[in-house]
Design an enzyme around this catalytic site. Structure first.
Site, PDB file in Angstrom:
ATOM      1  N   HIS A 147      24.677  32.537  32.662  1.00  0.00           N
ATOM      2  CA  HIS A 147      24.636  33.265  31.388  1.00  0.00           C
ATOM      3  C   HIS A 147      23.354  34.088  31.283  1.00  0.00           C
ATOM      4  O   HIS A 147      22.259  33.546  31.254  1.00  0.00           O
ATOM      5  CB  HIS A 147      24.706  32.280  30.222  1.00  0.00           C
ATOM      6  CG  HIS A 147      25.004  32.929  28.908  1.00  0.00           C
ATOM      7  ND1 HIS A 147      26.286  33.109  28.439  1.00  0.00           N
ATOM      8  CD2 HIS A 147      24.193  33.459  27.974  1.00  0.00           C
ATOM      9  CE1 HIS A 147      26.251  33.703  27.258  1.00  0.00           C
ATOM     10  NE2 HIS A 147      24.986  33.927  26.957  1.00  0.00           N
TER      11      HIS A 147
ATOM     12  N   GLU B 183      31.471  35.775  25.385  1.00  0.00           N
ATOM     13  CA  GLU B 183      30.869  34.710  24.579  1.00  0.00           C
ATOM     14  C   GLU B 183      31.362  34.823  23.142  1.00  0.00           C
ATOM     15  O   GLU B 183      30.895  35.649  22.377  1.00  0.00           O
ATOM     16  CB  GLU B 183      29.341  34.794  24.624  1.00  0.00           C
ATOM     17  CG  GLU B 183      28.663  33.634  23.913  1.00  0.00           C
ATOM     18  CD  GLU B 183      27.155  33.664  24.045  1.00  0.00           C
ATOM     19  OE1 GLU B 183      26.533  32.601  23.895  1.00  0.00           O
ATOM     20  OE2 GLU B 183      26.595  34.749  24.285  1.00  0.00           O
TER      21      GLU B 183
ATOM     22  N   HIS C 253      31.127  30.983  19.277  1.00  0.00           N
ATOM     23  CA  HIS C 253      29.672  31.129  19.300  1.00  0.00           C
ATOM     24  C   HIS C 253      29.146  30.150  18.250  1.00  0.00           C
ATOM     25  O   HIS C 253      29.543  28.988  18.241  1.00  0.00           O
ATOM     26  CB  HIS C 253      29.260  32.587  19.061  1.00  0.00           C
ATOM     27  CG  HIS C 253      27.808  32.828  19.360  1.00  0.00           C
ATOM     28  ND1 HIS C 253      26.917  33.277  18.409  1.00  0.00           N
ATOM     29  CD2 HIS C 253      27.087  32.657  20.500  1.00  0.00           C
ATOM     30  CE1 HIS C 253      25.714  33.377  18.945  1.00  0.00           C
ATOM     31  NE2 HIS C 253      25.781  33.008  20.216  1.00  0.00           N
TER      32      HIS C 253
ATOM     33  N   ASP D  89      20.278  31.679  30.006  1.00  0.00           N
ATOM     34  CA  ASP D  89      20.322  32.324  28.691  1.00  0.00           C
ATOM     35  C   ASP D  89      19.192  33.338  28.519  1.00  0.00           C
ATOM     36  O   ASP D  89      18.754  33.616  27.400  1.00  0.00           O
ATOM     37  CB  ASP D  89      20.288  31.299  27.552  1.00  0.00           C
ATOM     38  CG  ASP D  89      20.867  31.835  26.250  1.00  0.00           C
ATOM     39  OD1 ASP D  89      21.504  32.908  26.271  1.00  0.00           O
ATOM     40  OD2 ASP D  89      20.684  31.189  25.205  1.00  0.00           O
TER      41      ASP D  89
END
Length: 437
Positions: free
Chosen positions: A53, A167, A194, A364
């Site tokens: 991600h 996402e 999310h 992330d």
């Protein structure tokens, strides 16, 4: 004898549980720094990081309104005096991806939660477009990929295999037809929610509404399995995780999550779910976002929120005084900083509960202010793998974490989809049409 797809999955899970690596859950002996660095370097040479991600496409939207014809992805540090945060440089560029030994990347085509699902669909298409254009603009260093084989080919060529991950399930507009078309556009996973609930699934950070997945949500999981799209359970509630595991016929992923047994943030994966991963074959791609991995930061957030509420009451009608007092509190109570060791703690916990075959990496980056000290951006992965080697993980274990586990999961999802290729698309509607007389 030809086995059914569920039987194949069960046998694969059994083989994983019977493997020598799955049994290596005891705390390994630590090694010295030089040996650890050599082990990590060898592991990442053999199996570069496949990150689950990265929110760089969102940065392209926020910073440049997706206008990238003049954007240079080689070095995004230029012109900035710091990384991340207000006015800082992006966490990601081609130079730092190479330094970080990143060989494959799921680029997140995230758009903010929007109850107007039609708007979310359009914005997601725009994010797919800008990400594909970014890849096409850098053919010497990036390679668009749709399958595990294509990922491995790109990595062998020294290019960053680039895949798309959606996402937030609101982006399909509660339509299985839209889901199928996003797969056709290249999306290879979808995070079911999310931060907020959607019409068919509960999120981890919202008040429960559905008790997990609705019947339509279960059909979303089934259809994702049928077409070969990975089911991503980061961001969803524990009940949604359990429902998805009940329904799934292919391994699931958590594209960027930690272990709730280490940091009890609702975004993290509880041990009860980790214990089910060996049967499913899935993988938790461990996140680097400080608030998910460091309990001290979570507790500091709570204290800050409490102090802010107190000061607003004490200085009622005088917001300037409240702000000044809050500044003084912040100066006296600085925010704790996460470290590489925190990320490693989550990995070691998942290893102990689920097994080494169920761990990956999902930083992330560019979706948070800044990463932990020493892992502020995507260049920090070798330091993490050195820390893991220092804790006694072998080269083979590090290779599994870096990319071999997620490649196995991709292949299993592709194999299941191939095994049911003759089945018709699921046509469930979230709201069946009213009956006519």
């Amino acid at each position: 004898m030809q086995l059914s797809a569920p039987s194949c999955l069960a046998i694969a899970a059994a083989l994983l549980l019977a493997s020598p690596l799955a049994a290596q859950t005891a705390k390994p002996a630590r090694v010295d720094d030089a040996t650890a660095a050599a082990i990590a370097e060898a592991a990442l040479e053999a199996a570069p990081v496949f990150d689950g991600h990265n929110d760089a496409p969102g940065q392209l939207r926020q910073r440049y309104a997706n206008q990238i014809n003049a954007f240079d992805f080689t070095d995004t540090l230029a012109g900035h005096d710091h990384v991340g945060g207000e006015g800082g440089a992006m966490h990601t560029d081609l130079t730092r991806l190479k330094k970080g030994k990143v060989g494959a990347q799921f680029w997140s085509v995230y758009v903010p939660h929007n109850a107007n699902e039609a708007a979310a669909i359009q914005q997601t298409i725009e994010q797919i477009d800008v990400t594909k254009r970014l890849i096409a603009r850098n053919p010497d260093t990036m390679r668009y990929a749709l399958t595990a084989d294509q990922v491995e080919t790109a990595m062998r060529e020294g290019k960053v295999a680039s895949l798309l991950g959606m996402e937030g399930g609101y982006s399909i507009g509660s339509s299985l037809a839209v889901l199928r078309q996003f797969y056709a556009m290249g999306a290879r996973y979808m995070t079911l929610t999310h931060n907020s609930n959607i019409p068919w699934a509960d999120a981890a950070t919202d008040a429960p509404k559905h008790g997990g997945l609705t019947p339509f949500g279960m059909d979303v999981v089934r259809e994702m399995n049928r077409i070969g799209m990975l089911v991503d359970l980061s961001h969803v509630s524990e009940a949604t995780m359990m429902d998805a595991l009940d329904v799934a016929k292919a391994p699931v992923i958590f594209s960027h999550s930690g272990a709730r047994g280490v940091t009890p943030h609702p975004r993290n994966v509880p041990d009860a779910v980790l214990a089910r991963l060996p049967e499913n074959g899935g993988v938790v791609m461990v996140v680097a976002l400080p608030r998910f991995i460091d309990e001290d930061i979570r507790q500091w957030d709570a204290k800050r929120a409490g102090e802010l509420a107190r000061l607003r009451v004490v200085h009622l009608g005088n917001p300037d005084a409240a702000a000044k007092a809050m500044d003084a509190w912040l100066a006296a109570n600085p925010e704790p900083k996460a470290a590489i060791a925190d990320v490693a703690d989550h990995i070691m916990h998942i290893r102990a509960v689920a097994g080494i075959e169920h761990i990956g990496i999902g930083g992330d980056y560019d979706g948070m202010p800044i990463g932990p000290a020493g892992m502020e951006d995507v260049s920090g992965y070798p330091a993490l793998f050195t820390e893991l080697a220092r804790r006694g993980l072998s080269q083979a274990e590090l290779e599994l974490i870096a990319s071999r586990n997620i490649l196995r999961v991709m292949r299993a999802a592709e194999a299941y989809a191939a095994s049911v290729a003759g089945e018709p698309p699921i046509e469930t509607l979230i709201t069946p049409p009213a009956k006519t007389e």
